[in-house]
Design an enzyme around this catalytic site. Structure first.
Site: not given
Ligand code: GLU
Length: 450
Positions: A130, A170
């Protein structure tokens, strides 16, 4: 919680806390997982010997960097950025980037830890990460967003790659921002590659990525309903939020014959007693959720200022707005109104006491790490398409998304013997933690002490 579980959890947290002191969100997430999985760790000598959970609590690395850029007035701006590369046990590091004022390393550590469990549950080869920056995109011009995105990638690009680390969007980061960032990566790497997902279609993005989290949520909730011998047809669905996840969950639920009775914003709730139509949804999204605009009468929608969706008498609740949006009083209103199913479109939308109340009231609850995994799952399918220089149709993708969400439900159901509620239903929260833990633990043990 039994005395044994509580003692195990306390001893484990005493060991973990000193290294992460004051990181409230991260420690709450670890404590929740510890409560559910330590008995599994203790029952397997290979897991105990490998100290699986303690190792899962430490990110592989955390990259911290500064971002310097010029705004439209010519003034120099300085921001901070991070990428928490949590684990590449199951695949390349994977997880979104958020641009939020006040973002901290601690929040990203919590989200990266949760992502490890979510990504493991998809069954796809996805590691966990993240990242983001303490940048506020609100009110910024497109040129400023572009300059910030390029400055952000000037530092981060060296750590990314389709087999290495694949971010996505995100909060505050959508397809436009991903487009700016992925081109910056391609320029530095001097190759074409899907080093970020959620790209604009024109740059190799995947059809259905935009709809994926909301559609996946409905596929998962449908599997929950079917498990209880029920279906969506005629059910009253309360949805909170009016963003991407809420919109597409609502559209899919309407197609399933359900009555979507609410969407919401910070100022109140839009209530449609007979259910939203696609036209009513279009109207709401076109007005940008402006609470001051009265809905045309023909749409059958009314705005209730200062209200939330949880006291409207729903059968199924889908919180899709934000962290901690559903508190104890809301949980009481939901249970009293006859709600029996809840699936989290947002990450951790329930406070701890709201969760406990719904559990006591016998409401089946799917945690976000399972129910909202459709977004990252379609990111995994975008990576597959980029790796094979292919593009699949929306139908193929929705079919695959449904299969992934149904398999995920089946994986949780397989844990039922150890993860069942007082009334004999599946304890989805515990089952998600245990199923993901097993997957990560087996990979860790197979790789030795490294
Ligand atoms: N931000 C989204 C999540 O928390 C997608 C993450 C992604 O596709 O890598 O699952």
């Amino acid at each position: 919680m039994s005395d044994r579980i509580e003692a195990l959890q306390t001893a484990f947290m005493d060991e973990i806390i000193p290294g992460h002191d004051g990181e409230t969100e991260f420690l709450r997430a670890v404590a929740d997982v510890a409560r559910d999985v330590l008995t599994v760790e203790k029952a397997h000598s290979t897991y105990t010997d490998a100290r699986v959970l303690a190792r899962l609590c430490e990110a592989d690395r955390i990259i911290a960097f500064r971002i310097v850029w010029r705004d439209d007035r010519g003034a120099v701006q300085i921001n901070r950025g991070w990428r928490v590369q949590h684990s590449n046990l199951l695949g390349p590091y994977k997880g979104g980037l958020r641009w939020v004022p006040g973002l901290t390393r601690s929040v990203l550590k919590f989200l990266a830890f949760e992502q490890a469990f979510k990504n493991a549950l998809t069954g796809l080869p996805l590691g966990a990460a993240k990242g983001g920056a303490d940048f506020d995109p609100a009110g910024r011009s497109e040129a400023e967003i572009e300059r910030f995105a390029h400055a952000f990638m000037a530092e981060l690009a060296a750590h990314l790659g389709p087999d290495r680390d694949v971010p996505a969007g995100d909060i505050g980061v959508g397809a436009r921002e991903v487009g700016f960032m992925v081109r910056a990566w391609m320029q530095q790497a001097r190759i074409w590659g899907g080093a970020i997902t959620g790209k604009p279609l024109a740059l190799g993005g995947s059809p259905l990525r935009n709809e994926a989290t909301g559609f996946g949520l409905i596929h998962f909730a449908e599997a929950m309903l079917n498990e209880a011998g029920e279906e969506f047809e005629g059910k009253r669905i309360a949805i909170s939020g009016r963003g991407n996840v809420a919109e597409h969950a609502a559209r899919k639920a309407i197609l399933r014959g359900a009555k979507v009775i609410s969407l919401s914003g910070r100022k109140g709730v839009w209530h449609a007693p007979d259910g939203f139509t696609h036209n009513a949804l279009d109207w709401l999204l076109e007005t940008g959720g402006d609470a001051a605009v009265t809905p045309p009468q023909a749409l059958g929608v009314e705005f209730r200022a200062g209200h939330k969706p949880w006291a409207l008498g729903a059968d199924v609740a889908l919180p899709c707005a934000t962290q901690n949006e559903l508190a104890l009083d809301d949980a009481k209103a939901l249970a009293d109104g006859g709600c029996r199913f809840l699936a989290e479109g947002a990450n951790m939308p329930l406070t701890g006491d709201a969760q406990a109340h719904l559990t006591r009231a016998g409401v089946a609850q799917a945690p976000g790490k399972a129910a909202n995994a459709g977004g990252v799952a379609v990111s995994g399918l975008e990576m597959q398409q980029n790796a094979t220089f292919d593009r699949w149709s929306r139908d193929t993708l929705d079919h695959r998304l449904k299969a992934i969400m149904c398999d995920l439900h089946a994986r949780l159901k397989a844990e039922r013997a150890q993860c069942c509620t007082a009334t004999g239903g599946i304890d989805y929260r515990r089952a998600a933690n245990v199923a993901a833990y097993r997957k990560l633990a087996d990979a860790m043990v197979a790789g030795g002490v490294i």
